[in-house]
Every structure is written in C-alpha cells, then in structure tokens.
Motif scaffolding. Structure first.
Motif, PDB file in Angstrom:
ATOM      1  N   ALA A  34       0.841  -1.197   0.000  1.00 61.25           N
ATOM      2  CA  ALA A  34       0.000   0.000   0.000  1.00 61.25           C
ATOM      3  C   ALA A  34       0.879   1.251   0.000  1.00 61.25           C
ATOM      4  CB  ALA A  34      -0.919   0.000   1.218  1.00 61.25           C
ATOM      5  N   ALA A  35       0.400   2.272  -0.696  1.00 61.46           N
ATOM      6  CA  ALA A  35       1.163   3.520  -0.798  1.00 61.46           C
ATOM      7  C   ALA A  35       0.218   4.686  -1.063  1.00 61.46           C
ATOM      8  CB  ALA A  35       2.200   3.419  -1.901  1.00 61.46           C
ATOM      9  N   THR A  36       0.752   5.893  -0.860  1.00 61.04           N
ATOM     10  CA  THR A  36       0.013   7.121  -1.084  1.00 61.04           C
ATOM     11  C   THR A  36       0.846   8.047  -1.951  1.00 61.04           C
ATOM     12  OG1 THR A  36      -0.989   6.913   1.098  1.00 61.04           O
ATOM     13  CG2 THR A  36      -1.102   9.068   0.067  1.00 61.04           C
ATOM     14  N   LEU A  37       0.199   8.671  -2.908  1.00 59.44           N
ATOM     15  CA  LEU A  37       0.857   9.622  -3.809  1.00 59.44           C
ATOM     16  C   LEU A  37       0.242  10.997  -3.569  1.00 59.44           C
ATOM     17  CD1 LEU A  37       2.773  10.178  -6.207  1.00 59.44           C
ATOM     18  CD2 LEU A  37       0.867   9.568  -7.709  1.00 59.44           C
ATOM     19  N   ARG A  38       1.073  11.960  -3.243  1.00 58.90           N
ATOM     20  CA  ARG A  38       0.603  13.326  -2.997  1.00 58.90           C
ATOM     21  C   ARG A  38       0.866  14.205  -4.222  1.00 58.90           C
ATOM     22  NH1 ARG A  38      -1.268  13.697   1.793  1.00 58.90           N
ATOM     23  NH2 ARG A  38      -0.447  12.544   3.553  1.00 58.90           N
ATOM     24  N   GLY A  39       0.050  15.259  -4.333  1.00 56.65           N
ATOM     25  CA  GLY A  39       0.234  16.214  -5.413  1.00 56.65           C
ATOM     26  C   GLY A  39      -0.429  15.807  -6.712  1.00 56.65           C
ATOM     27  N   PHE A  40      -1.282  14.791  -6.659  1.00 58.44           N
ATOM     28  CA  PHE A  40      -2.032  14.335  -7.829  1.00 58.44           C
ATOM     29  C   PHE A  40      -3.492  14.209  -7.454  1.00 58.44           C
ATOM     30  CE2 PHE A  40       2.205  13.248  -8.991  1.00 58.44           C
ATOM     31  CZ  PHE A  40       2.240  13.307 -10.374  1.00 58.44           C
ATOM     32  N   PRO A  55      -1.792  15.726 -12.333  1.00 57.71           N
ATOM     33  CA  PRO A  55      -1.206  16.585 -11.297  1.00 57.71           C
ATOM     34  C   PRO A  55      -2.297  17.436 -10.652  1.00 57.71           C
ATOM     35  CG  PRO A  55       0.137  16.621 -13.270  1.00 57.71           C
ATOM     36  CD  PRO A  55      -1.138  15.895 -13.635  1.00 57.71           C
ATOM     37  N   GLY A  56      -2.168  17.638  -9.358  1.00 61.87           N
ATOM     38  CA  GLY A  56      -3.155  18.412  -8.622  1.00 61.87           C
ATOM     39  C   GLY A  56      -2.465  19.278  -7.586  1.00 61.87           C
ATOM     40  N   PRO A  57      -3.243  19.805  -6.668  1.00 61.00           N
ATOM     41  CA  PRO A  57      -2.652  20.644  -5.627  1.00 61.00           C
ATOM     42  C   PRO A  57      -1.757  19.801  -4.707  1.00 61.00           C
ATOM     43  CG  PRO A  57      -4.992  20.289  -5.214  1.00 61.00           C
ATOM     44  CD  PRO A  57      -4.699  19.689  -6.552  1.00 61.00           C
ATOM     45  N   PRO A  58      -0.809  20.433  -4.030  1.00 60.37           N
ATOM     46  CA  PRO A  58       0.129  19.695  -3.174  1.00 60.37           C
ATOM     47  C   PRO A  58      -0.542  18.844  -2.099  1.00 60.37           C
ATOM     48  CG  PRO A  58       0.839  21.969  -3.418  1.00 60.37           C
ATOM     49  CD  PRO A  58      -0.516  21.872  -4.061  1.00 60.37           C
ATOM     50  N   ASP A  59      -1.716  19.254  -1.628  1.00 62.70           N
ATOM     51  CA  ASP A  59      -2.383  18.498  -0.561  1.00 62.70           C
ATOM     52  C   ASP A  59      -3.288  17.382  -1.085  1.00 62.70           C
ATOM     53  OD1 ASP A  59      -4.238  20.258  -1.634  1.00 62.70           O
ATOM     54  OD2 ASP A  59      -5.205  20.655   0.297  1.00 62.70           O
ATOM     55  N   ALA A  60      -3.428  17.241  -2.400  1.00 62.48           N
ATOM     56  CA  ALA A  60      -4.241  16.160  -2.965  1.00 62.48           C
ATOM     57  C   ALA A  60      -3.530  14.827  -2.729  1.00 62.48           C
ATOM     58  CB  ALA A  60      -4.468  16.383  -4.454  1.00 62.48           C
TER      59      ALA A  60
END
Length: 149
Positions: A34-40, A55-60
């Motif tokens: 399991a993993a999490t990707l931020r900023g997308f 790509p999305g905001p840094p907190d996405a």
C-alpha cells in the motif's frame, strides 16, 4: 527499456483484485505494498469506467499500491503495462512518469506512475473527481463500457 526503477504505483484497474490485475502478473512475480501519492488528483471516467490521474494541488492524495518487480520481471511486465495504458497510442492515453510516494510504512520511495495524458477529457461530462482519492470506493467502477481498459 527503462529498468533502473522496477516499481509502479497502481491506483485503478491494475490494483490487486481489479479487472486488469492479471496484466500486472504477465511479467512475473512482484510484491504489492500500500502507498500514497501526494500532489495528484484522481478522476473517474464514465462511460469508460477507469480512472485518470493528473497533477493536482500539493495536498491532494491518491491511494493505491506499489508493485515491485525483480529487474527481469520488470523488463517482461513493462510492455504489457505500457500497452494497457495506451502509452504508444497517438496521441498517448497515459504517460509514464517517475514520482516519489509514501509507502504504508511511512518511508518515501520512487516509482513509476501512469498519468492521464488527455487533459481536455477531464473538462467533458463523465469526468468526476474522486474526493477521497481511492478508486476502489467509486460506485460502478466494475461495470466497464465496451472496449474499456
């Protein structure tokens, strides 16, 4: 062929238990974590019934799984993954990009991820943001349209 990095972050139909998980196994054995990707940001496309990552905001945040292959398995798996993701279509459906993500243990890791390349599609009807960033919670995701990926 890109073999120096043998991890790929999956967040949709390639997830274990989802309809294209078998494609990931064509190269051979891998481990899943399991993993999490931020900023997308993650979108659900309908009627296509597959997700789009942009790509999305840094907190996405997007939740998924990192598949880690041996170098030989990665070299065998990559053509199947690229084909499923339309990497070589004109124009491409997805591009493969190197990202830093967070494993469920809290450690950062590098991995490849497929990023949706047809951004204009996200402005059309049927492109819905996935507010919780986990495609497994999207109703109707398992009912693909004909020719869905």
């Amino acid at each position: 062929m890109t073999t120096d990095l043998t991890r790929v972050f999956v967040y949709g139909t390639l997830l274990p238990g989802e309809r294209n998980a078998h494609v990931a196994t064509r190269g051979g054995a891998f481990t899943a974590q399991a993993a999490t990707l931020r900023g997308f940001r993650l979108y659900h496309l309908s009627p296509e019934a597959y997700p789009a990552l942009r790509p999305g905001p840094p907190d996405a945040t997007v939740h998924g799984v990192v598949l880690t292959y041996t170098p030989g398995s990665w070299a065998a798996a990559l053509p199947f993954l690229d084909d499923l993701e339309g990497l070589h279509e004109t124009p491409p459906l997805y591009t493969r990009e190197r990202v830093t993500l967070t494993l469920h243990t809290g450690e950062p890791a590098q991995a490849w991820v497929y990023v949706y390349a047809r951004a204009a599609r996200l402005d059309a009807p049927g492109a819905e943001p996935v507010p919780h960033g986990d495609w497994r919670g999207v109703p109707g995701r398992d009912r693909p349209a004909p020719n869905a990926r």
